[in-house]
Structures are given as structure tokens and as C-alpha cells.
Motif scaffolding. Sequence first.
Motif, PDB file in Angstrom:
ATOM      1  N   VAL A  63       0.831  -1.200   0.000  1.00 23.96           N
ATOM      2  CA  VAL A  63       0.000   0.000   0.000  1.00 23.96           C
ATOM      3  C   VAL A  63       0.867   1.253   0.000  1.00 23.96           C
ATOM      4  N   ARG A  67       0.777   4.024  -2.994  1.00 23.46           N
ATOM      5  CA  ARG A  67       0.367   5.400  -2.698  1.00 23.46           C
ATOM      6  C   ARG A  67       1.472   6.393  -3.060  1.00 23.46           C
ATOM      7  N   LEU A  75      -7.115   2.949  -3.826  1.00 23.10           N
ATOM      8  CA  LEU A  75      -6.808   1.552  -3.527  1.00 23.10           C
ATOM      9  C   LEU A  75      -7.975   0.929  -2.770  1.00 23.10           C
ATOM     10  N   CYS A  77      -8.801  -2.322  -0.872  1.00 27.78           N
ATOM     11  CA  CYS A  77      -8.151  -3.486  -0.265  1.00 27.78           C
ATOM     12  C   CYS A  77      -9.221  -4.408   0.309  1.00 27.78           C
ATOM     13  N   LEU A  90      -5.002  -2.769   7.503  1.00 31.33           N
ATOM     14  CA  LEU A  90      -5.744  -2.036   6.485  1.00 31.33           C
ATOM     15  C   LEU A  90      -6.687  -1.006   7.103  1.00 31.33           C
ATOM     16  N   ALA A  94      -6.579   2.864   6.156  1.00 30.47           N
ATOM     17  CA  ALA A  94      -7.773   3.493   5.596  1.00 30.47           C
ATOM     18  C   ALA A  94      -8.259   4.659   6.448  1.00 30.47           C
ATOM     19  N   ASP A  97      -6.063   7.826   5.352  1.00 31.35           N
ATOM     20  CA  ASP A  97      -5.789   8.126   3.947  1.00 31.35           C
ATOM     21  C   ASP A  97      -7.088   7.985   3.158  1.00 31.35           C
ATOM     22  N   VAL A 100      -7.328   5.201   0.404  1.00 34.63           N
ATOM     23  CA  VAL A 100      -7.255   3.783   0.778  1.00 34.63           C
ATOM     24  C   VAL A 100      -8.599   3.378   1.355  1.00 34.63           C
TER      25      VAL A 100
END
Length: 472
Positions: A63, A67, A75, A77, A90, A94, A97, A100
Motif C-alpha cells: 500500500v 500510494r 486503492l 483493499c 488495512l 484506511a 488516507d 485507501v
Amino acid sequence: MILGSAAVDLAALLLCILFLAYVAAILVPFLRRRPDPAGDARDLDVHLILPCLDEEVVIARTVARLRSDHPTAHLWCVDDDSSDGTGEILARLAATDDHVHLVSRRAPEARQGKGAALNAAWRRIKAWLATEQPSYDASRVVVGVVDADGRLAPDALDVIAGPAGFGDPSIGAVQVQVRMMNRGIAGRPDADDPAADTRLGRLLVLLQDLEFRTVIAAMQHLRHRIGSAGMGGNGQFTRLVVLDAIADENQTPWHGALLEDFELGLHVLLAGWGNRYCDDTWVAQEGLPRVRPLIRQRARWAQGGMQCAKYFKRVLLSREISTPSALEISYFLMIPWTQLLGTVVYTAATVILGYWATVHPTGVTGWFLEGAWGLVPLVAVFGVGPLVVWGLVYRLRCEPQLSRRAAVGLGLAYWGYTYLMLASVWTGFHRVLRSHDSWAKTSRVLAEPAAADVAPAATPRLSDATRAPATP
């Protein structure tokens, strides 16, 4: 006995000639190819799906790199009910960001195969776009798939946006070159992961790199020229409008074959769009340094190819697929079956030759001197040569620092490597006969989580995992 021997010898010769002709057909255009011009990634709205099942060892690093190299891409995931710390990693990424997104799947819907995980992400992408970008253009939105250990070249999105890729409005999907990143070459962004500990492990990884960057690349380049390139499990990109069109007819874009990537590519063509292969950029992944996991992986691919044989009729009768493309796809669909047939034929020919050598009045030496010596150049020309040549191609097109001697040695090793692939085909065939289609996930090579665990800072927000329920 004599008639049976002649029939087996003739079958073996015909298979050898067919193989040699195919090697020439893919090799010559590949050596002549020139790079295509790049485009501008800003012309596309890119969303990358990362399927994740027990990926805590690699996912944070993946990741972070994506990024950093592709800051405009979103992204998605998919935590497919991981039993390790993948979900927590994750969720943390997340939460900090806004590019994400975590798609959480839980039993009993989870762990139903990679295709099901990709479909879950596709649904979430569509829902997010409908909310955040309600006037989006589905033909401009491109959905890519990157493995949880994948490393996408910094120029990849610009390259696939070029006129040979999505710059052509008739192109529905693009596959980029795949290479192995654990070749252990310092200072190379595509190969700076530690190499395997053993000599055999390093050789296996190098052979996989050779396979993807020469043999498979040459096959794909031929398909590229006729518009029928196949999609791979890593580094595939498809327009959202195409995924939606496939789903309108088949409920979901990805389906149940163990070769769901190739199956997607077939559906793109059947929907009237073109597929392209891009050898000018790459996605890197871990090569397998041990024999048993490698055979298991390739057996899964072989079984998936056998499952896709059900598309023979649709491909040959489709008005959307050109005759050259239909013939090439048919040949590809036949490969696992011709490999099974070839194994039987070549084994039978070897047994028959051994029989004649042992019953010859002057013994094996006399049999050899009286004409059987001609088998040596025959095997060299039809059996060894077409495989050894890829070692030289690998040196010419991929790794020029290799000496000629090393390239020839690598080519000879690739000849032996093909016998491992034959073992994989028979393993896959055995599973087809037993109607087994479940597979254990291949373990990652890295032994412990990478240090690069934090993605570049972005706008803090509440994570998608918190705002939305788990997606089946």
C-alpha cells in the motif's frame, strides 16, 4: 508392433513440428517489437483492487509503495476474512488516507475465491462513485488488479493510457508485463527484494522471471497484435463500462474458474471490446523459490485452463471475435490437453525406442551406430533448442548483464523446468477428474512484516470499514 511404433513416432514428430512453428510465430514478432508511446494517466480515473487473505507480511509495504508511486489512484483493499493482522493493518491505513478503502468480507460469504473478492470490490467502487462522483464517465474509469505483494512500475498508469492502450476507445482491457521482484538485485525497484537462500531457490525464481518476461510476453505480444491478449491475475486493467457490460449479461464481471483472470479477458472480447498487452511497463511479484508450491500454483492454473474449455464454442461462433483471435484463443485453451497428450506420446515413443535398442542384434551400441544417432540432432532441434533459445532472448531483452554462457545455461535449465510444468498439468488433470476446485493459498516468501508499514500521509477521515457494513 511396427505399425504402432510408426504411428507413435509420426504423432511425436507432428507435435514437435507444431511446437517449433508456434515458437517461431511468437519469437520473431517479439524480437522485432518497438516501444509504444505513453499517454497521460490524468486522462483516466484509476481504482486498484488488492485482494488480501492473510497478507500481514506484505500488505502495508504494498500500500505504501502504491500510494507513493501512484498518488491519484484509489486503492480498494479486500480483507477476505483474514485470520492474521491484515484487517487491522488495512483499517489503520484506511483511517488516515482518503485514497485507501477497506472492503471487509466475513464468513460465510468470504473465502469463496479471488473472483468473489474482486466482485465485492467492484460493487463498492460503483457505490462510492455513485455517491462521491455521481456524474462519472464509466468509460474513463479503469479498474486494476494488483496482488497484495505487487509492485506497480511508477510509469505504469501513463503507459497504459497511451494510444496502444486505453488511449484507443475500442480497448476494454490491458495487461502489463509481470516480473519477479525477489531476484535480489540491489538498486533495482523491480528486483530489490532479498533473493532465495538456496541455489535452487534462486534458479527457480530466475526461471519464473524468464518465463514471464520472454515466453509469456512473446505469446502475449502475438495476441496483442491480433487484439486478443489474455488477462493475468496481477497487473490487469479493465474499463468500468466493460465490467458493467459483462455483469449485465453474467451477473458479475469475474466468475468461478480458477483462471478467473483469463476468463475475464474472454468476456471482454465476447462483449465486443479489444484486449491489449503492454510490455513497456511492469508489475512485480514474488517468485516461488520451492518446487512443491510452484507445482501447486501451476496445477491450479492448468486446472483453470481446463475449466475454460467450456468457452470453445462461444469463442469460435462469436461475431465479436476475429478469426485469427478465435484460432489463437482455441490454441491456448488446448494447451493443457496437448501437454497431456504430448506426455503420453513422448513417453510411448521413448519406451518403443528403448525396446528396439535392447532387442537389436548388436546391442544398444550397434543400434545407435547404425542410424539411431540421428535422434540426437532431432531432439536438439525439436526438443531442446526451442527452449534453450529463451535464455538468449532473456539476456538480449531483459538482463543484458548475463554472460552468453550463463544465458545458455539458464536456457538449458528452462528446458528442465518445463518438465515441472508437465507435472503440474497432470496434477491439475487429476483434480479435474476428482471434481476438486478448492485450493490453499500460496504462502508469501517474506518471513516477517516489512518495515515500510505506513502509507504517505493524506487527509484523515473515518474509514470505509467504519462507515459501511461488510460487503459480501
